[in-house]
Design a protein around this motif. Structure first.
Motif, mmCIF file in Angstrom:
data_model
loop_
_atom_site.group_PDB
_atom_site.id
_atom_site.type_symbol
_atom_site.label_atom_id
_atom_site.label_comp_id
_atom_site.label_asym_id
_atom_site.label_seq_id
_atom_site.Cartn_x
_atom_site.Cartn_y
_atom_site.Cartn_z
ATOM 1 N N GLN A 39 0.834 -1.200 0.000
ATOM 2 C CA GLN A 39 0.000 0.000 0.000
ATOM 3 C C GLN A 39 0.870 1.252 0.000
ATOM 4 O O GLN A 39 0.580 2.211 -0.714
ATOM 5 C CB GLN A 39 -0.948 0.016 1.207
ATOM 6 C CG GLN A 39 -2.067 -0.983 1.112
ATOM 7 C CD GLN A 39 -3.066 -0.619 0.014
ATOM 8 O OE1 GLN A 39 -2.750 -0.016 -0.993
ATOM 9 N NE2 GLN A 39 -4.299 -1.018 0.218
ATOM 10 N N GLU A 40 1.937 1.246 0.803
ATOM 11 C CA GLU A 40 2.832 2.400 0.836
ATOM 12 C C GLU A 40 3.501 2.587 -0.519
ATOM 13 O O GLU A 40 3.595 3.706 -1.024
ATOM 14 C CB GLU A 40 3.882 2.225 1.941
ATOM 15 C CG GLU A 40 3.323 2.391 3.327
ATOM 16 C CD GLU A 40 4.342 2.096 4.416
ATOM 17 O OE1 GLU A 40 5.544 1.944 4.102
ATOM 18 O OE2 GLU A 40 3.931 2.027 5.591
ATOM 19 N N GLU A 41 3.955 1.496 -1.101
ATOM 20 C CA GLU A 41 4.597 1.568 -2.414
ATOM 21 C C GLU A 41 3.595 2.057 -3.454
ATOM 22 O O GLU A 41 3.906 2.908 -4.278
ATOM 23 C CB GLU A 41 5.160 0.199 -2.817
ATOM 24 C CG GLU A 41 5.884 0.177 -4.139
ATOM 25 C CD GLU A 41 7.153 1.004 -4.173
ATOM 26 O OE1 GLU A 41 7.604 1.320 -5.282
ATOM 27 O OE2 GLU A 41 7.696 1.351 -3.106
ATOM 28 N N LYS A 42 2.381 1.532 -3.382
ATOM 29 C CA LYS A 42 1.328 1.954 -4.308
ATOM 30 C C LYS A 42 1.051 3.447 -4.123
ATOM 31 O O LYS A 42 0.913 4.184 -5.104
ATOM 32 C CB LYS A 42 0.061 1.135 -4.061
ATOM 33 C CG LYS A 42 -1.074 1.472 -5.000
ATOM 34 C CD LYS A 42 -2.286 0.595 -4.695
ATOM 35 C CE LYS A 42 -3.456 0.961 -5.583
ATOM 36 N NZ LYS A 42 -4.646 0.165 -5.258
ATOM 37 N N GLY A 43 0.972 3.886 -2.884
ATOM 38 C CA GLY A 43 0.742 5.302 -2.600
ATOM 39 C C GLY A 43 1.854 6.175 -3.140
ATOM 40 O O GLY A 43 1.605 7.227 -3.732
ATOM 41 N N ARG A 44 3.096 5.736 -2.938
ATOM 42 C CA ARG A 44 4.252 6.493 -3.467
ATOM 43 C C ARG A 44 4.193 6.554 -4.982
ATOM 44 O O ARG A 44 4.423 7.611 -5.579
ATOM 45 C CB ARG A 44 5.563 5.861 -3.013
ATOM 46 C CG ARG A 44 6.015 6.287 -1.639
ATOM 47 C CD ARG A 44 7.467 5.893 -1.397
ATOM 48 N NE ARG A 44 7.669 4.459 -1.431
ATOM 49 C CZ ARG A 44 7.614 3.651 -0.385
ATOM 50 N NH1 ARG A 44 7.384 4.145 0.807
ATOM 51 N NH2 ARG A 44 7.808 2.359 -0.514
ATOM 52 N N LEU A 45 3.893 5.422 -5.598
ATOM 53 C CA LEU A 45 3.830 5.393 -7.058
ATOM 54 C C LEU A 45 2.705 6.278 -7.584
ATOM 55 O O LEU A 45 2.882 6.999 -8.576
ATOM 56 C CB LEU A 45 3.657 3.951 -7.554
ATOM 57 C CG LEU A 45 4.886 3.049 -7.388
ATOM 58 C CD1 LEU A 45 4.529 1.619 -7.773
ATOM 59 C CD2 LEU A 45 6.054 3.554 -8.200
ATOM 60 N N GLN A 46 1.559 6.240 -6.917
ATOM 61 C CA GLN A 46 0.446 7.096 -7.339
ATOM 62 C C GLN A 46 0.814 8.570 -7.193
ATOM 63 O O GLN A 46 0.496 9.384 -8.054
ATOM 64 C CB GLN A 46 -0.819 6.763 -6.553
ATOM 65 C CG GLN A 46 -1.435 5.452 -6.963
ATOM 66 C CD GLN A 46 -2.607 5.043 -6.071
ATOM 67 O OE1 GLN A 46 -2.697 5.437 -4.916
ATOM 68 N NE2 GLN A 46 -3.506 4.245 -6.629
ATOM 69 N N HIS A 47 1.487 8.900 -6.107
ATOM 70 C CA HIS A 47 1.954 10.276 -5.912
ATOM 71 C C HIS A 47 2.937 10.659 -7.010
ATOM 72 O O HIS A 47 2.828 11.745 -7.598
ATOM 73 C CB HIS A 47 2.595 10.426 -4.531
ATOM 74 C CG HIS A 47 3.270 11.734 -4.330
ATOM 75 N ND1 HIS A 47 2.574 12.920 -4.236
ATOM 76 C CD2 HIS A 47 4.582 12.055 -4.234
ATOM 77 C CE1 HIS A 47 3.438 13.909 -4.082
ATOM 78 N NE2 HIS A 47 4.656 13.412 -4.072
ATOM 79 N N ASP A 48 3.891 9.783 -7.286
ATOM 80 C CA ASP A 48 4.879 10.051 -8.342
ATOM 81 C C ASP A 48 4.188 10.234 -9.694
ATOM 82 O O ASP A 48 4.556 11.115 -10.473
ATOM 83 C CB ASP A 48 5.905 8.923 -8.430
ATOM 84 C CG ASP A 48 6.831 8.875 -7.219
ATOM 85 O OD1 ASP A 48 6.832 9.831 -6.421
ATOM 86 O OD2 ASP A 48 7.546 7.864 -7.074
#
Length: 116
Positions: A39-48
């Motif tokens: 979820q954190e990785e997904k959140g970071r990727l979505q932010h990026d």
């Protein structure tokens, strides 16, 4: 069976159950941690992705403005070159007329020339 064997068996069984329960708990914690990481990785990727999409939009807008300015330059250069060519043609025509008239004047002012 002797009491010692039975009690040892119960002790081993309890330990196996405890061990299995501990392994299951560790697996459960690992799975939860894995979900959090994803979820954190997904959140970071979505932010990026959002940041890069906004940046791409700004770059595209800037590019469109610069392409428009370049088209204006191309148009101005084309018109200027065309006008310059007309000026050169007019200069060439004027130069020819001047040479012709200068030749006519030279002939008219030559000594020993008889006029009508």
């Amino acid at each position: 069976m002797s009491t010692l064997v039975v009690s040892t068996f119960h002790l081993l069984t309890a330990r196996v159950v405890s061990f299995t329960s501990g392994i299951e708990e560790l697996c459960s914690k690992r799975d939860e941690l894995n979900r959090q990481i994803q979820q954190e990785e997904k959140g970071r990727l979505q932010h990026d992705i959002r940041v890069l999409t906004e940046k791409l939009s700004r770059v595209n807008e800037s590019l469109a403005r610069r392409l428009s300015v370049r088209a204006d330059f191309d148009h101005t250069i084309g018109e200027t070159e065309g006008a310059f060519m007309k000026i050169l043609e007019s200069c060439q025509t004027l130069l020819s007329v001047i040479k012709k008239e200068a030749g006519n004047l030279s002939k008219a002012t030559e000594p020993g020339r008889k006029d009508h």
